[in-house]
Design a protein around this motif. Structure first.
Motif, PDB file in Angstrom:
ATOM      1  N   PRO A  95       0.816  -1.215   0.000  1.00  0.00           N
ATOM      2  CA  PRO A  95       0.000   0.000   0.000  1.00  0.00           C
ATOM      3  C   PRO A  95       0.852   1.269   0.000  1.00  0.00           C
ATOM      4  N   THR A  96       0.253   2.362  -0.492  1.00  0.00           N
ATOM      5  CA  THR A  96       0.962   3.646  -0.498  1.00  0.00           C
ATOM      6  C   THR A  96       1.158   4.074   0.951  1.00  0.00           C
ATOM      7  N   ARG A  97       2.423   4.214   1.352  1.00  0.00           N
ATOM      8  CA  ARG A  97       2.703   4.573   2.748  1.00  0.00           C
ATOM      9  C   ARG A  97       3.383   5.921   2.809  1.00  0.00           C
ATOM     10  N   LEU A  98       2.924   6.742   3.711  1.00  0.00           N
ATOM     11  CA  LEU A  98       3.584   8.020   3.964  1.00  0.00           C
ATOM     12  C   LEU A  98       4.185   7.956   5.365  1.00  0.00           C
ATOM     13  N   TYR A  99       5.490   8.122   5.461  1.00  0.00           N
ATOM     14  CA  TYR A  99       6.164   7.998   6.761  1.00  0.00           C
ATOM     15  C   TYR A  99       6.405   9.370   7.380  1.00  0.00           C
ATOM     16  N   PHE A 100       6.154   9.462   8.680  1.00  0.00           N
ATOM     17  CA  PHE A 100       6.409  10.701   9.422  1.00  0.00           C
ATOM     18  C   PHE A 100       7.067  10.357  10.748  1.00  0.00           C
ATOM     19  N   THR A 101       7.785  11.331  11.278  1.00  0.00           N
ATOM     20  CA  THR A 101       8.340  11.152  12.625  1.00  0.00           C
ATOM     21  C   THR A 101       7.430  11.865  13.621  1.00  0.00           C
ATOM     22  N   ALA A 105       4.714  14.974  13.041  1.00  0.00           N
ATOM     23  CA  ALA A 105       3.289  14.804  13.361  1.00  0.00           C
ATOM     24  C   ALA A 105       2.827  15.789  14.418  1.00  0.00           C
ATOM     25  N   TRP A 110       1.569  19.774   9.707  1.00  0.00           N
ATOM     26  CA  TRP A 110       1.556  18.346   9.362  1.00  0.00           C
ATOM     27  C   TRP A 110       0.596  18.054   8.208  1.00  0.00           C
ATOM     28  N   ILE A 114       1.283  16.297   4.592  1.00  0.00           N
ATOM     29  CA  ILE A 114       0.580  15.096   4.101  1.00  0.00           C
ATOM     30  C   ILE A 114       0.073  15.342   2.689  1.00  0.00           C
ATOM     31  N   GLU A 122       1.467  10.460  -5.851  1.00  0.00           N
ATOM     32  CA  GLU A 122       0.564  10.182  -6.974  1.00  0.00           C
ATOM     33  C   GLU A 122       1.210  10.520  -8.306  1.00  0.00           C
TER      34      GLU A 122
ATOM     35  N   ARG B 103      -7.323   1.555  -3.616  1.00  0.00           N
ATOM     36  CA  ARG B 103      -6.255   0.775  -2.988  1.00  0.00           C
ATOM     37  C   ARG B 103      -6.022   1.213  -1.561  1.00  0.00           C
ATOM     38  N   LEU B 104      -5.209   0.415  -0.856  1.00  0.00           N
ATOM     39  CA  LEU B 104      -4.918   0.721   0.554  1.00  0.00           C
ATOM     40  C   LEU B 104      -3.945   1.881   0.654  1.00  0.00           C
ATOM     41  N   GLU B 106      -1.686   4.244   3.678  1.00  0.00           N
ATOM     42  CA  GLU B 106      -1.273   4.222   5.085  1.00  0.00           C
ATOM     43  C   GLU B 106      -0.499   5.474   5.442  1.00  0.00           C
ATOM     44  N   VAL B 108       2.135   6.388   8.405  1.00  0.00           N
ATOM     45  CA  VAL B 108       2.901   5.753   9.466  1.00  0.00           C
ATOM     46  C   VAL B 108       3.644   6.836  10.253  1.00  0.00           C
ATOM     47  N   VAL B 109       3.396   6.895  11.554  1.00  0.00           N
ATOM     48  CA  VAL B 109       4.087   7.874  12.398  1.00  0.00           C
ATOM     49  C   VAL B 109       4.938   7.123  13.404  1.00  0.00           C
ATOM     50  N   ARG B 110       6.233   7.424  13.369  1.00  0.00           N
ATOM     51  CA  ARG B 110       7.160   6.679  14.226  1.00  0.00           C
ATOM     52  C   ARG B 110       7.592   7.518  15.415  1.00  0.00           C
ATOM     53  N   TYR B 123       0.470  16.447  19.087  1.00  0.00           N
ATOM     54  CA  TYR B 123       0.522  15.215  18.286  1.00  0.00           C
ATOM     55  C   TYR B 123      -0.814  14.462  18.371  1.00  0.00           C
TER      56      TYR B 123
END
Lengths: 128, 141
Positions: A95-101, A105, A110, A114, A122, B103-104, B106, B108-110, B123
Motif C-alpha cells: 500500500p501507499t505509505r507516507l512515513y512521518f516522525t 506529526a 503536518w 501530508i 501520486e 487501494r490501501l 497508510e 505511518v508515524v514513528r 501530536y
C-alpha cells in the motif's frame, strides 16, 4: 452605402489579428491536451492477480505470503512464506505509505506535509 | 470501507505504555478499530516482518523503490543495514490504514516523546483531527 478603402483595410487587419490569436490559442490548447494524453498513456497498469492457482503475493502489511485458490473447489488458503519454495511469483505492490516522525506529526504544518507528499506520490506513481 | 489504527509496540517500551491508552481512548470515541501488534524481541510474534523493520531495509528499496532511490542505494546500503538491525527500530509506530475505494493507503508515524508534554498534546490533537476527517471521507466514499 459606399465603404472607403480605410474601412476594408482596417477590417482585413482586424480579421488577421483575431484569426492569428485564435489559432495560437487553439494550438496551445491542443499541445496541452496532447501532453495530458501522453501522461495518461504512460501510466503503468497493475496486472490483476490470478483467479486460481498457487502463487506468491505480498499482503497489505508488505509481507510475502503463499496463496492457494482452488479452481473447482472453494478453497482459499494463505500461508506465511517461511522458506523459499518454487511457486509462480505474482508481485503485488504494497500500500501507499507516507512515513512521518513524531516531530513532524506534532508540528502545525503536518496536514500540509501530508497533502504535499500524497501529491508527489501520486505524480510519481502515475508519471513513470 | 476500511479504516483502522494499528500500533506496533514493544512490550518493554515505556513510551508505548504511555501512548497506547491515549490512542485507545481516541479510537473508542470515534468508533474506529484499534489493534496493538507487539513486535519487540521478547514477543512471540517477533519473527514476523513489520513496518518497523521494513522502513530502512535495502530489499524493500530494491523491490519497490523509485529509480533515484535504487541509484543511491549503493552508497547507503551499509547505513541501511545498520539501521534495520533489531534494536534500532523506533517504537511505538502508529499506522493509520484506510481504503479509498481503489487501494490501501497508510500513514505511518514513528516515535513518541513523553518528556515534551506540549508536543505530545499537539501530536494527539493532530491524530484526532486526521482520524475524524478520514472517518468522514471513508464513511461517505
Amino acid at each position: 452605402m459606399v465603404y472607403s478603402i480605410f474601412y476594408y483595410a482596417s477590417e482585413a487587419i482586424t480579421k488577421a489579428v483575431v484569426g492569428l490569436a485564435l489559432k495560437i490559442a487553439d494550438w496551445l490548447r491542443e499541445r496541452r491536451r496532447a501532453r495530458e494524453r501522453r501522461i495518461v498513456k504512460g501510466k503503468k497498469k497493475e496486472t490483476p492477480p490470478p483467479k486460481w492457482g498457487f502463487f506468491e503475493v505480498t499482503n497489505p502489511a508488505g509481507v510475502k505470503e503463499v496463496r492457494f485458490i482452488g479452481k473447482a473447489v472453494r478453497l482459499d488458503i494463505t500461508l506465511p512464506l517461511l522458506t523459499e519454495v518454487g511457486v509462480g511469483r505474482y508481485k503485488t505492490p504494497p500500500p501507499t505509505r507516507l512515513y512521518f516522525t513524531f516531530a513532524e506529526a506534532a508540528s502545525k504544518d503536518w496536514f500540509k506535509e501530508i497533502e504535499w507528499l500524497a501529491r508527489v506520490a501520486e505524480e510519481k506513481a502515475g508519471g513513470e | 470501507m476500511l479504516l483502522e489504527v494499528i500500533v506496533e509496540a514493544d512490550p518493554l517500551c515505556p513510551r508505548c505504555e504511555k501512548l497506547i491508552p491515549k490512542l485507545r481512548r481516541i479510537c473508542d470515541e470515534l468508533n474506529i478499530p484499534f489493534t496493538i501488534r507487539y513486535v519487540g524481541g521478547s514477543s512471540p510474534a517477533s519473527y514476523a516482518e513489520s513496518v518497523v523493520t521494513h522502513t530502512f531495509s535495502p530489499e524493500r528499496v530494491e523491490e519497490w523503490g523509485l529509480e533515484e532511490h535504487k541509484r543511491k542505494l549503493k552508497k547507503l546500503e551499509p547505513v541501511l543495514r545498520y539501521l534495520s538491525r533489531t534494536g534500532t527500530a523506533m517504537t511505538p509506530t502508529v499506522i493509520i490504514r484506510w481504503h479509498d475505494g481503489a487501494r490501501l493507503k497508510e500513514i505511518v508515524v514513528r516515535g513518541y516523546d513523553t518528556t515534551n508534554e506540549e508536543a505530545s498534546r499537539r501530536y494527539l490533537t493532530n491524530i484526532y483531527v486526521l482520524l475524524r476527517m478520514l472517518k468522514k471521507v471513508v464513511t461517505y466514499a
